[in-house]
Design a protein around this motif. Structure first.
Motif, PDB file in Angstrom:
ATOM      1  N   TYR A  51       0.898  -1.154   0.000  1.00  0.00           N
ATOM      2  CA  TYR A  51       0.000   0.000   0.000  1.00  0.00           C
ATOM      3  C   TYR A  51       0.934   1.200   0.000  1.00  0.00           C
ATOM      4  CZ  TYR A  51      -3.340  -3.552   1.701  1.00  0.00           C
ATOM      5  OH  TYR A  51      -4.120  -4.678   1.833  1.00  0.00           O
ATOM      6  N   GLN A  52       1.370   1.642  -1.205  1.00  0.00           N
ATOM      7  CA  GLN A  52       2.471   2.593  -1.323  1.00  0.00           C
ATOM      8  C   GLN A  52       1.984   4.025  -1.542  1.00  0.00           C
ATOM      9  OE1 GLN A  52       4.911  -0.788  -3.739  1.00  0.00           O
ATOM     10  NE2 GLN A  52       5.910   1.193  -3.683  1.00  0.00           N
ATOM     11  N   SER A  53       2.606   4.914  -0.805  1.00  0.00           N
ATOM     12  CA  SER A  53       2.197   6.316  -0.817  1.00  0.00           C
ATOM     13  C   SER A  53       2.679   7.044  -2.064  1.00  0.00           C
ATOM     14  CB  SER A  53       2.766   7.007   0.422  1.00  0.00           C
ATOM     15  OG  SER A  53       4.174   6.942   0.398  1.00  0.00           O
ATOM     16  N   ALA A  54       2.129   8.228  -2.259  1.00  0.00           N
ATOM     17  CA  ALA A  54       2.478   9.052  -3.413  1.00  0.00           C
ATOM     18  C   ALA A  54       3.948   9.459  -3.394  1.00  0.00           C
ATOM     19  CB  ALA A  54       1.596  10.294  -3.446  1.00  0.00           C
ATOM     20  N   SER A  55       4.537   9.579  -2.202  1.00  0.00           N
ATOM     21  CA  SER A  55       5.917  10.050  -2.086  1.00  0.00           C
ATOM     22  C   SER A  55       6.897   9.174  -2.851  1.00  0.00           C
ATOM     23  CB  SER A  55       6.339  10.129  -0.620  1.00  0.00           C
ATOM     24  OG  SER A  55       6.256   8.849  -0.025  1.00  0.00           O
ATOM     25  N   GLY A  56       6.558   7.908  -3.041  1.00  0.00           N
ATOM     26  CA  GLY A  56       7.422   7.015  -3.804  1.00  0.00           C
ATOM     27  C   GLY A  56       7.657   7.514  -5.219  1.00  0.00           C
ATOM     28  N   ALA A  57       6.746   8.345  -5.714  1.00  0.00           N
ATOM     29  CA  ALA A  57       6.915   8.929  -7.050  1.00  0.00           C
ATOM     30  C   ALA A  57       7.423  10.364  -6.958  1.00  0.00           C
ATOM     31  CB  ALA A  57       5.598   8.867  -7.811  1.00  0.00           C
TER      32      ALA A  57
END
Lengths: 352, 352
Positions: free
Chosen positions: B173-179
């Motif tokens: 469940y990955q957050s937007a910050s990863g991009a």
């Protein structure tokens, strides 16, 4: 206020409905699922003679538009079920338990959206695309499964029919709608709070879902699974008639409004070619494939919001197990996950 | 503008840093991870003599406050690495590949946050709490693992050290910050669009994340896993030195700002008592247990945002497999998932 005259009561002698427009009652019409039920009865031209909207004393007296009629909510009581053919109940388990006997005594069929009777022996638990025949074996009550379970079984059943299934590992991404219309409103309100630089405080849900997520907040059972997870385990086994299916789930609420998603790992007793699985699912009723690897386009909640099918995609060979497949699905929680399935259940009992 | 005089260049003869304040360069300081790197160098009293901020020609000339100094961004070129002891690179794989030779030729150690060299033989891939000794075997480059992998290995390693691990099934469940920072801004902007009744349109990310989610948008590989998923598979194996670990992952982007969560199913070769796993994890470095079954309180992204530890909870016996455990974890993607781990890597090379 315009009301249709009540159709005279004739006790049902079969598990199917009589061949005439039906008197339908909706218990819990003002909720998110209740509102969708009303929409679907109209959209699907369900043969409605009289439509009764039954509510608590608090809500009785207010009105609701439906299919060109203005309907006044009536307080629910035993007499209200006289002459009713079908009760669509979505006011929660305690309300369903309270009125079940009155409903069945009146000869009505209760399609119950709560979890109250789902695991009860003799109560069919039905996903019309998966186990339609089970519906006809009812004794006055048919249970509508948990939302995540309905969506999942649509994808599992066509595969299990081809090759024996050994174990399923699911992680869910469940929308706010699963906790009702107020939780959806709260997600919007608290998201605005965060965007405005404030500190959100959950009230309908125990914690704020705004730009946040948490494990499903249903009570933990003795085995450390939450109630929602055990519903998935037990209901999937019952619907698919696989009482020994090995099944584990992690249920998570995410800040999405009304569609659930699920990451599903399925172990079979033998290898299951991906192309065969894809072909089975593309032909499966209630399933829509969304798969475009070139553009990385697979199901999203926004694809299914307000729509009927469960979107399935990213069907792939599990690289960690030659006998396992991975797949991903999204479905509208209020619609196929609840109201649509309930209306489809009632349709199974219509005379052909 | 105040600049510290450059410390005279002395070539390093060991894999560790010399016993003096270091000349540090940050490549990609303006990004989300770069900003967190600067914060951490200050917070952790990293022994910095000169701090150089290296950027593209476009960004050169702008200034950045750091630890009471005003630092002017310089355009990156080979000469810029002369006299530098440590380069913290977080400007993406192509920038890292472009400057690696210049960095190592200058005798600096490159701690690289990109995926460019992670799987390269001879490049240590390190989570300091898991495989710290690997860091010292570097040849000028140490790779900082993928964010989801760092968070996961913190929870897997203490368990694998006790009993052989057979197979891992993860859903993220990955957050937007990863991009990146722009994806975080886009999530906020598009959420406001939805709240205002508009139609959101993703530009930084391919689809709108506002009240929506989608499978990770990294390119699909020939095996139908996306690049992000294969990073988890391969990097976990390398960090944990378990080249044959059976591992499958489904990576999903969710509308959360900067913390990742993971649902983890772990099969061992034999049963692993839950209490023993809990006890190992509660003593594990970098791990914080958040488990209160009575109040249904387990890790949430908001628990770890801006914080160092990975929060683990809901450790339970998998009811579908006597040899398996389920657990849930959340960690700050920018911090432990990237910048903190990079600074900790550099700290491993400080003379004791």
């Amino acid at each position: 206020m315009s009301r249709q005259p009540a159709v005279p009561f004739t006790p049902r002698l079969s598990s199917s409905f009589p061949a005439r427009p039906l008197n339908v009652a909706v218990l819990g019409a003002s909720g998110a699922v209740g509102q969708e039920l009303l929409l679907l009865l109209e959209e699907r031209n369900f043969p409605v003679a009289e439509l009764k909207l039954l509510a608590s004393a608090r809500s009785a007296g207010s009105t609701q538009q439906w299919n060109g009629r203005t309907i006044t909510l009536e307080e629910v009581n035993a007499a209200a079920f006289e002459g009713v053919d079908l009760v669509l109940a979505s006011a929660g388990g305690s309300v369903s338990r309270q009125w079940r006997d009155a409903i069945t005594a009146a000869g009505a069929v209760m399609v119950d959206n709560s979890s109250a009777f789902r695991m009860e022996e003799g109560v069919p638990l039905v996903v019309p695309e998966v186990n339609p025949d089970a519906a006809l074996a009812h004794n006055g009550v048919i249970a509508n499964p948990n939302c995540t379970t309905i969506l999942l079984t649509l994808a599992l059943a066509p595969l299990a029919a081809r090759r024996p299934m050994r174990r399923v590992v699911v992680s869910t991404y469940q929308s706010a709608s699963g906790a009702g219309a107020r939780a959806m409103e709260e997600l919007k309100t608290l998201s605005q709070t965060v965007l405005d630089g404030g500190t959100p405080q959950g009230e309908v849900l125990p914690y704020s879902l705004a730009f946040n997520l948490f494990l499903h907040n249903s009570p933990l059972q003795a085995n450390s699974y939450c109630e929602e997870e055990m519903k998935m385990v037990n209901e999937t086994r019952k619907i698919m008639d696989l009482p020994d299916l090995r099944f584990t789930a992690t249920c998570v609420r995410v800040p999405v409004l009304r569609a659930h998603s699920e990451a599903v790992n399925i172990e079979f007793e033998q290898p299951f070619p991906v192309e065969e699985a894809r072909s089975l699912l593309s032909a499966a009723p209630g399933v829509e494939l969304i798969e475009d690897p070139a553009t990385n386009r697979f199901p999203m909640p926004t694809d299914v919001t307000g729509r009927d099918p469960v979107a399935v995609g990213r069907i792939r060979q599990d690289i960690s197990d030659p006998n396992a497949l991975e797949l991903w699905l999204c479905g509208d929680q209020i619609r196929k996950g609840a109201a649509l399935n309930a209306v489809q259940l009632a349709e199974l009992l219509l005379p052909s």
